[in-house]
Design an enzyme around this catalytic site. Sequence first.
Site, short mmCIF file in Angstrom:
data_model
loop_
_atom_site.label_atom_id
_atom_site.label_comp_id
_atom_site.label_asym_id
_atom_site.label_seq_id
_atom_site.Cartn_x
_atom_site.Cartn_y
_atom_site.Cartn_z
N ASP A 1 6.75 -3.60 10.57
CA ASP A 1 5.19 -3.71 10.75
C ASP A 1 4.45 -3.89 12.14
O ASP A 1 3.52 -3.13 12.35
CB ASP A 1 4.39 -4.70 9.57
CG ASP A 1 4.77 -6.02 9.89
OD1 ASP A 1 5.78 -6.25 10.63
OD2 ASP A 1 4.28 -6.89 9.29
N ARG B 1 0.82 -1.30 0.05
CA ARG B 1 0.10 -0.09 -0.09
C ARG B 1 1.09 1.20 0.00
O ARG B 1 1.82 1.13 0.66
CB ARG B 1 -1.00 -0.13 1.28
CG ARG B 1 -1.83 -0.88 1.48
CD ARG B 1 -2.87 -0.21 2.34
NE ARG B 1 -3.00 -1.16 3.57
CZ ARG B 1 -4.39 -1.16 3.99
NH1 ARG B 1 -4.99 0.19 4.00
NH2 ARG B 1 -4.67 -2.01 4.97
N SER C 1 8.66 -4.76 6.18
CA SER C 1 8.34 -5.75 7.33
C SER C 1 9.16 -6.96 7.15
O SER C 1 8.54 -8.08 6.77
CB SER C 1 6.56 -6.14 7.07
OG SER C 1 5.84 -5.11 7.20
C1 GLC Z 1 8.04 -11.74 9.01
C2 GLC Z 1 9.31 -10.77 9.05
C3 GLC Z 1 9.00 -9.86 10.12
C4 GLC Z 1 7.29 -9.25 9.96
C5 GLC Z 1 6.48 -10.42 10.05
C6 GLC Z 1 4.88 -9.92 9.91
O1 GLC Z 1 8.12 -12.43 10.18
O2 GLC Z 1 10.27 -11.26 8.90
O3 GLC Z 1 9.71 -8.73 10.02
O4 GLC Z 1 7.10 -8.44 10.95
O5 GLC Z 1 6.72 -11.21 8.98
O6 GLC Z 1 4.66 -9.42 8.77
#
Ligand code: GLC
Length: 839
Positions: A656, A539, A602
């Site tokens: 995230d 997004r 993320s």
């Molecule tokens: C994976 C990523 C992590 C993220 C999670 C949720 O574990 O390594 O950084 O927070 O996914 O999206």
Amino acid sequence: MFAVHLMAFYFSKLKEDQIKKVDRFLYHMRLSDDTLLDIMRRFRAEMEKGLAKDTNPTAAVKMLPTFVRAIPDGSENGEFLSLDLGGSKFRVLKVQVAEEGKRHVQMESQFYPTPNEIIRGNGTELFEYVADCLADFMKTKDLKHKKLPLGLTFSFPCRQTKLEEGVLLSWTKKFKARGVQDTDVVSRLTKAMRRHKDMDVDILAVVNDTVGTMMTCAYDDPYCEVGVIIGTGTNACYMEDMSNIDLVEGDEGRMCINTEWGAFGDDEALEDIRTEFDRELDLGSLNPGKQMFEKMISGLYLGELVRLILLKMAKAGLLFGGEKSSALHTKGKIETRHVAAMEKYKEGLANTREILVDLGLEPSEADCIAVQHVCTIVSFRSANLCAAALAAILTRLRENKKVERLRTTVGVDGTLYKIHPQYPKRLHKVVRKLVPSCDVRFLLSESGSTKGAAMVTAVASRVQAQRKQIDKVLALFRLTREQLVDVQAKMRAELEYGLKKKSHGLATVRMLPTYVCGLPDGTEKGKFLALDLGGTNFRVLLVKIRSGRRSVRMYNKIFAIPLEIMQGTGEELFDHIVQCIADFLDYMGLKGASLPLGFTFSFPCRQMSIDKGTLIGWTKGFKATDCEGEDVVDMLREAIKRRNEFDLDIVAVVNDTVGTMMTCGYEDPNCEIGLIAGTGSNMCYMEDMRNIEMVEGDEGKMCINTEWGGFGDNGCIDDIRTRYDMEVDEGSLNPGKQRYEKMTSGMYLGEIVRQILIDLTKQGLLFRGQISERLRTRGIFETKFLSQIESFSRILQETLKELAPRCDVTFMLSEDGSGKGAALITAVAKRLQQARKEN
Ligand code: GLC
Ligand code: BG6
Ligand code: GLC
């Protein structure tokens, strides 16, 4: 010659007169086609009433779900015991279904009497008697050493919530044992069997005789989807669409419904066609006011109806010269077998005379003709009424299937249907007339309902065995409290290990400092761009924060990231991201604007400041080359430069989990944990600075991105990983990595389920052992299917409460995703940046 003609003339005149006389007398018992069509319509309405949740409680026709979901498919096999109780005869049987792969059923049976003092006595004694008969049978057949499943045909209305349960709603026909109504007959019989220590029998199914009959016939004719009994009592069952059965959960497939049509009219819906004879018969019955339809049709009552009519006619001087015998006054003296004998094609008249003489009467030729015609009218009405209700069922079936013409088979059983010489052909003819749009085959169940009951039991016993095997597999996924406490302790140890300087480098739970040190304080303001990359959707957002009022306005657009870009080169990925930003700015009318940007990225990043993040390794579905070990902020900047269309001030890169914590923290200042249970699984929380050995300073707190998805990568939770988890891991983009994430997050749960389904299918426990092409396809079973099946958040909250009883935790769903939080972090960072500059 002349004399013969005269005789013939005389006889046919006599016959005509007698028939006219009886017709006149029983005018009310003869039902026109219009009346039959009307009854058919009424019965259709009754069925609907019984099926609907709101109207079922007051419906006369109960439309009872039977939990029989499929007709036999030929794969049934095994050895079973069967009891058949409630018809004219009580039988115990041993049934051998399908030996050596052949569709073949072998039965050995034994009849036992059902004396009135047993069937109308004490309920417990009735079941003890049934158990005694079974024990006797097993002894004579030398079966006592065997553990056999049993199917019970119990021909009374029962409310079922599963196959192996039947709560008696009320006795009908000749039975009236005390203390049985409203109790489960399976438990009652099981209890009675316990008195025989040497007997090991498991009741797997209780079925109505209509259901047994339908299943018996369906074993030979797969078109059979209706079962009818016209015997001591009368009733029908048929296969109804699950979506129409309000009383049972689920909409898929069909289930057999025991209509209990015998009770049609118990709410006075048939008063206009009931006669004085029907009323008199009802008053003298075991269950006055009940089973109105049955009492006009079935074998237990037809003879009695005839008797009542003859008595009245005699009293009126229309028969036997007005003479009545004491037998004619006695209830039950005329039985259905007599009615059948009197209607026999050739011997009928002679039989009639004999029967009347046996009743102590002196019938004339005319009397015999008249009495025979009474029988015809009574049994014809019975067949007509049955035909009307059956026609309603057939019409319903045809409409459920949405076909012009229905081809179907009706399985039939019952003494009246079997011994009455004219009954079957009259019934068939009227049904065909009432439903011309159905091609109906009537199939007589030669072997009673037990073969069908054994089929149901066979399926139930297969299901029971399969359930056990499936439970064994699924047990691997059920974690005990001890196991969970162990995981908790290990996780705790890993978190601490990751925070320590000397072990941090090796830690599988990486505990990454985020340089986010506080929650927003409400003074943040301005316009920000935010990116949100790494979840299900990519997004781009525009976030407008107004100070003071803690209010935020957001505009966003979702973009897809094609697989070839997620797994292409880093340059391609970042060029694509910048392309999306350009589209968004364009769409928002902000072309060329230079805004501060917060980047929700993320994936695990090592940060030295809030605006720098080196990607440690891709997780989830990403695997773009030349990114690992690089600063993703730099990569984004370079891509913006390459495009050379706009400039953006990249102020913050945030995970995230951190964005989520911030989004929620803006509304609830107590929020200090951010949890993602999405495509991936991860958590961040506010840690005391003095515990974070990798970052200078001891004052205050900093948010730590735990990256707990990597928990277990050192093998510490291998004891709870199943072979299915290993399978999923091996097929993933990052084998051996993110083991905890692979047991918990959306990207993998569907895959785990798929692996289980494949294995269960291979074991022959599902889909008849056939693995479909689609089931072989990775990713076909999306996690969203699971969330429709299970409620995850409730389990999460309950387990947390159990494992951390001293924490009072509120779960707050981040409605706005992590983009808002990323913008807030950016706002804070921007404010600090400004302050530093001014200093
Ligand atoms: C994976 C990523 C992590 C993220 C999670 C949720 O574990 O390594 O950084 O927070 O996914 O999206
Ligand atoms: C038998 C079935 O053939 O027919 C029984 O095996 C059923 O289950 C019976 O109850 C119904 O007919 P009747 O005439 O014996 O009541
Ligand atoms: C009675 C019973 C019903 C049974 C029928 C035929 O109507 O209530 O359950 O199917 O008789 O035996």
